[in-house]
Design an enzyme around this catalytic site. Structure first.
Site, short mmCIF file in Angstrom:
data_model
loop_
_atom_site.label_atom_id
_atom_site.label_comp_id
_atom_site.label_asym_id
_atom_site.label_seq_id
_atom_site.Cartn_x
_atom_site.Cartn_y
_atom_site.Cartn_z
N LYS A 182 -36.37 62.12 -2.99
CA LYS A 182 -36.38 60.40 -2.54
C LYS A 182 -36.99 60.18 -1.53
O LYS A 182 -37.76 61.14 -0.49
CB LYS A 182 -34.58 60.77 -2.42
N SER A 207 -27.65 54.60 -3.09
CA SER A 207 -29.31 53.66 -1.85
C SER A 207 -30.78 54.75 -3.25
O SER A 207 -31.70 54.16 -3.41
CB SER A 207 -29.66 53.66 -0.99
N SER A 222 -24.79 57.42 -1.76
CA SER A 222 -25.39 57.33 -2.31
C SER A 222 -26.35 58.19 -3.27
O SER A 222 -27.32 58.17 -3.99
CB SER A 222 -26.89 57.03 -0.91
#
Lengths: 479, 97, 478
Positions: free
Chosen positions: A73, A148, A172
């Site tokens: 990420k 997210s 997330s």
């Protein structure tokens, strides 16, 4: 995927270079539509793959992760790659160090494969807040993958990597995992080092694995977990072999069900899938009992005071002076700050900084921030009480399946309610995993959440594995 | 609690947070924050008398570092990320006061 | 209307640890800009703080030496504000749960002792430095070498009433911190900084007036001038019926005045909250007690001991303890010596005097403490006269030779043998019959002449007291 590929690499059936090239081709093919990756560099990936193959050939320090491409990420630093946090604020930023979890993956010989798209600075539940375009759900590209860590979830679901790392502050990892039909684990707060993770809400953030299977999750967690002297909030608790305690046997375990989580405005599809999953666990031999978590409904409002408050402080360092975006309109110091930050931050980030600054400000601190930290203590206490009688608690991961792109962008509160089942774990620091447990009529994945006691990831993984192995959901792939 | 969030409130907060918001922005954020705060205001219903605020989710012992110097080796790389520098320093507009 | 100044000082002292408060970068002063930096002290995204144990130890010493209550649990809090030298946009400090509270420091001012209360001592990190007027730069430049150097902030109560009291307090505190080994006290390099909060109130009233905060005070002289100026400035305002504005003022020593720092004073809302990146600071009782037990003998205790056990005047005791190096020198010189008062005298007048004249430090002097003690021993035992001792000392100062060596080499031993002196006296008297008669006729001032003559004959080594005694006897007719 990781488990099978690891075996194939060990047998010599494939090489890491071949595996990596396979994913590079997949990314070239699918990423233009899905936008799961913000950065994926062939040379960067293949260099690591070659090194991994060499390591394997020399039989030096080979681990199950050696040669396995893991997507990272874009909130985590990988030297040699940019870190953008999906924000214009960090366009062009080159990290000067790698995150501890990345270093650990590299020590294990994994290939750090590309940086995935996300909601800007991890603020969002749909990956629509990225400055570089939204991510599309591989199951239905008109829909969001959740957020997210939407990019990581989509990358795993669409087979663009073997596994991925995400971060979870209010859900997330778990929420996009549920919406993309994969496994997502948020470890206990302090289980995994946050050094090198761009901080959103420091008392809530944790890094965790996003994978195809529970076993993969256990493998990846084992590689990244453990005390880090560079993170004062990481705890010195031994890391067990999480794969060793995986079992299909859940007899003797007691699972708690809190009805408060079923009052959360669930869609019928979600409710029935989750209840069926709990029945499956019961059939497998787990005892299922009711528990009460009376402060559940206060989790989201509590979260939306604490997280923005901490974020408003964490994001103050983005001022155009030492790194990141500097506005050309900077004839005075004041103008420099204001223009750089307004040009650099998107609307959701700006909104949360405003909110966070407000709830910390003089006159409001006690009523908001302090109050929220008190309610947090009560939410945590609810869990402590419940865990006196149960080993784990099962809930839905999200109230609904993936919603359409654009559907909630104008209603922040509606968007925030996506965290209704997940944010309590972050507030209490508890580990939580989401595993696929069904599909809606329109073929959208549904996730079952299993919450455990502090540092009891082994139990959570065990229950998740047993459930997974007793069902076929994890075998289904998006077209 | 129910605060009344006006554009002026947002303007004040924006100053504290060094965000350059237009008047239209301030009005828009005011409306949104009003809704959000109305939502979070339900915490006022929770009885928290005598409850210690919880700053950390897991009980954490103090983490220590020994007083030993270690050069990071990152100084040059850090300076490289600077949008503007002068003689190894970060350059900013003149600081008044 | 008479106004009484009400002054509190906030002292920031840099702790002389090797590494910074939250990272392993060096704290060494004077390095090239932005060389002692890392991800943590430059506020890079993803970096995290880790607390320096020695910095806490040093802060504990400060708290214990000022009789503070030490909090076994204290909390680091973020103080949020924007400034170019503050890389994270917040300073890690302590707010409502500081490490130390409710202490005091006794300060000597002229001949009285003033007890100044210490409201609190807390730990915090330093900011970087903003440099203005750098050649080639359009604006200002920021150097982060100093960012995250450990500081303690020592906040006094509003107990000070004059510029003199402020200076005395700052001096006493500085000496104490140096004795504790936790701060080098170098005000030019910024190791010790001081802000002052000054207000006035009518004499005899209790309510505090509006206060002004004075900044940029980095010497005792600046402090004295700044406080005096501020008291006068506020007095004039109040006397003419005006109101004092709450503001921050920057002292300008060259101009001899302070300037308001901001035309539109922005109320600071620091939005303090506990730093989520740092667990609570828990200091075990055992550690506190161990630190207390290991505190060196502090100035107050030394002064008392010098006075009561060694017989020094309170004044001399204070002079010697004012500099820890001087006290250490003194104690080594006194070791095995029976005349501490005399040593104190030689130290403060002869040695320090010479050091000041030629700009040498005590650390660099060639005179070893033991040798100073030996010199005084020679005088006390009558081996040499006080006058000769001065010449011996001159050589000791120049060459570092020991007094015994010099005395032996030059045969400077005082002649205290009665027989030898009597013979010398007899010889002179025989040659000076007229003067003998003069003395015996009543002109006793002639004694001086005889003293001089015998001294000349003995190359100045006659024991003066004995000589005097013998001369008087013989001249007197015995």
């Amino acid at each position: 995927m990781i488990t099978q590929q690891s075996e194939q690499l060990a047998r010599g059936d494939i090489t890491s270079v071949a595996l990596t090239e396979h994913y590079l081709a997949r990314v070239a093919e699918k990423n233009p539509q899905l936008n799961a990756y913000l950065w994926c560099d062939t040379a960067h990936a293949l260099a690591q793959a070659r090194a991994a193959d060499q390591r394997r050939a020399q039989k030096k320090n080979v681990t199950p992760l050696t040669g396995i491409p893991i997507a990272i990420k874009d909130l985590l630093h990988v030297t040699g790659a940019p870190t953008t946090c999906a924000s214009k604020m960090l366009a062009g930023f080159q990290p000067t160090f790698s995150a501890t979890v990345v270093e650990r993956l590299q020590m294990a010989g994994a290939v750090c494969f590309g940086k995935t798209n996300m909601d800007e600075f991890a603020m969002g539940a749909s990956n629509e807040n990225s400055a570089f375009g939204p991510v599309r759900n591989p199951w239905d590209p008109t829909r969001t993958p959740g957020g997210s860590s939407g990019g990581s979830a989509a990358a795993v679901a669409a087979d663009l990597c073997s596994g991925a790392l995400g971060s979870d502050t209010g859900g997330s990892i778990r929420q996009p995992a549920a919406m993309c039909g994969i496994v997502g684990l948020k470890p206990t707060y302090g289980r995994v080092s946050r050094y090198g993770l761009v901080a959103f809400a420091s008392s809530l953030d944790q890094i965790g694995p996003m994978t195809h299977s529970v076993k993969d999750s256990a493998l990846l967690l084992g590689a990244i977990a453990g005390h880090d002297p560079r993170d004062s909030t990481s705890l010195d608790v031994p890391v067990p072999d999480y794969t060793a305690t995986l079992s299909t046997d859940v007899r003797g375990l007691t699972i708690g069900i809190a009805e408060e989580y079923f009052e959360a405005g669930l869609t019928p599809a979600v409710e029935s899938a989750v209840r069926a999953a709990i029945k499956t666990l019961q059939d497998l031999g787990a005892r299922v009992v009711p528990v009460h978590l009376p402060h559940t409904k206060y989790a989201v409002p509590t979260y939306y005071i604490i997280a923005p408050a901490e974020a408003s402080s964490n994001l103050a360092r983005f001022d155009g002076i030492r790194f990141g975006h500097r506005s050309p309109h900077s004839d005075s110091l004041r103008a420099l700050y204001e223009a750089s930050r307004s040009e650099g931050f998107g609307p959701e980030v700006t909104r949360r900084i405003v909110l966070g600054t407000y709830v910390l400000s003089s006159g409001y601190y006690d009523a908001y921030y302090r109050k929220a930290q008190q309610v947090r203590a009560l939410i945590t206490h609810d869990f402590t009480q419940a865990f006196a009688t149960v080993d784990a608690i099962c809930t839905p991961t999200t109230p609904s399946t993936a919603f359409r792109l654009g559907e909630r962008v104008d209603d922040p509160v509606q968007m925030y309610l996506a965290d209704i089942c997940t944010s309590s774990c972050n507030l209490a620091g508890l580990p939580g995993i989401s595993v696929p447990c069904g599909f809606s009529e329109n073929n959208l994945p549904i996730g079952l959440q299993i919450i455990g006691k502090n540092f009891d990831e082994a139990c959570v993984l065990r229950i998740a594995h047993a459930y997974e192995q007793a069902t076929e959901w994890h075998k289904k792939k998006p077209l | 609690m129910c605060s009344n969030i006006t554009a002026a409130t947002i303007r004040q907060v924006a100053t504290l947070a060094r965000l350059g918001l237009s008047d239209a922005d301030c009005a828009q954020y005011a409306a949104q924050c009003q809704k959000i705060l109305a939502f979070v205001d339900q915490l006022a219903n929770v009885d928290t008398a005598h409850i210690e605020p919880m700053a950390h989710p897991t009980a954490q012992p103090t983490a220590w570092r020994d007083d030993v110097v270690h050069s990071s080796g990152e100084a040059d790389a850090i300076l490289q990320n600077a949008p503007a520098q002068q003689a190894r320093c970060f350059a900013v507009p003149q600081i008044i006061g | 209307m008479n106004y009484e100044p009400v002054i509190g000082l906030e002292i920031h002292a840099q702790l002389r640890t090797q590494s910074k408060l939250f990272c392993a970068c060096s704290t060494a002063f004077g390095a090239a800009p932005n060389t002692n930096i890392c991800a943590v002290c430059t506020g890079q995204p993803g970096a995290l703080p880790v607390l320096n144990r020695t910095a806490v130890e040093f802060a504990l010493r400060a708290g214990l030496a000022t009789h503070c209550t030490i909090a076994e649990t204290s909390v680091f809090a973020r103080k949020n504000y924007f400034y170019p030298d503050l890389p994270k946009g917040y300073q890690i400090s302590q707010y409502d749960q500081p490490l130390c509270e409710h202490g005091y420091l006794d300060c000597a001012i002229d001949d009285r002792t003033k007890r100044v209360s210490i409201t609190r001592i807390h730990m915090e990190e330093d900011a970087g430095k903003s440099l203005h007027d750098v050649v080639g730069a359009a604006g200002s430049c920021v150097d982060l070498n100093r960012s995250s150097v450990p500081l303690i902030e020592i906040v006094s109560g509003p107990d000070l009433r004059s510029a003199d009291e402020c200076v005395a307090y700052l001096k006493t505190m500085r000496t104490l911190l140096m004795y504790l080994g936790i701060c080098d006290g170098n005000m030019q390099e910024g190791s010790l900084r001081c802000d002052a909060n000054v207000s006035l109130r009518p004499v005899g009233t209790e309510k505090f007036g509006t206060r002004a905060e004075l900044k940029n005070i980095n010497s005792f002289r600046f402090l004295e001038h700044a406080i005096a100026f501020e008291i006068e400035r506020q007095t004039e305002i109040l006397r003419s019926g005006g109101t004092v504005i709450q503001e921050t003022r920057l002292w300008d020593e060259k101009a001899g005045r302070s300037e308001s720092m901001r035309s539109k004073e922005e109320a600071h809302d620091y939005r303090y909250f506990p730093d989520p990146d740092l667990p609570p600071l828990i200091v075990a009782r055992e550690w506190i007690e161990k630190t207390r037990a290991e505190l060196p003998e502090l100035p107050e205790a030394k002064i008392a001991r010098y006075h009561s056990e060694l017989g020094l005047s309170a004044y001399d005791a204070r002079v010697i303890t004012a500099e820890q190096s001087l006290a250490q020198y003194f104690e080594r010189a006194v070791h095995g010596n029976s005349a501490p008062k005399k040593i104190a005298n030689w130290l403060t007048t002869e040695l320090v005097g010479r050091l000041n004249t030629d700009g040498t430090t005590l650390a660099d002097t060639k005179v070893q403490p033991a040798d100073l003690g030996a010199l005084v021993n020679l005088i006390e035992s009558g081996k040499i006269s006080g006058k000769i001792a001065k010449t011996v000392f001159d050589e000791m100062y120049q060459t570092g030779a020991t007094p015994d060596t010099i005395v032996a080499r030059d045969g400077l031993a005082q002649v205290s043998d009665t027989g030898t002196l009597e013979k010398a006296i007899d010889d002179i008297m025989a040659a000076q019959a007229e003067n003998v008669a003069l003395y015996r006729s009543g002109k006793i001032s002639v004694l001086g002449f005889f003293v001089g003559q015998v001294m000349k004959a003995t190359k100045g080594q006659a024991n003066p007291q004995l000589l005097n005694e013998l001369l008087k006897r013989k001249l007197g007719g015995a």
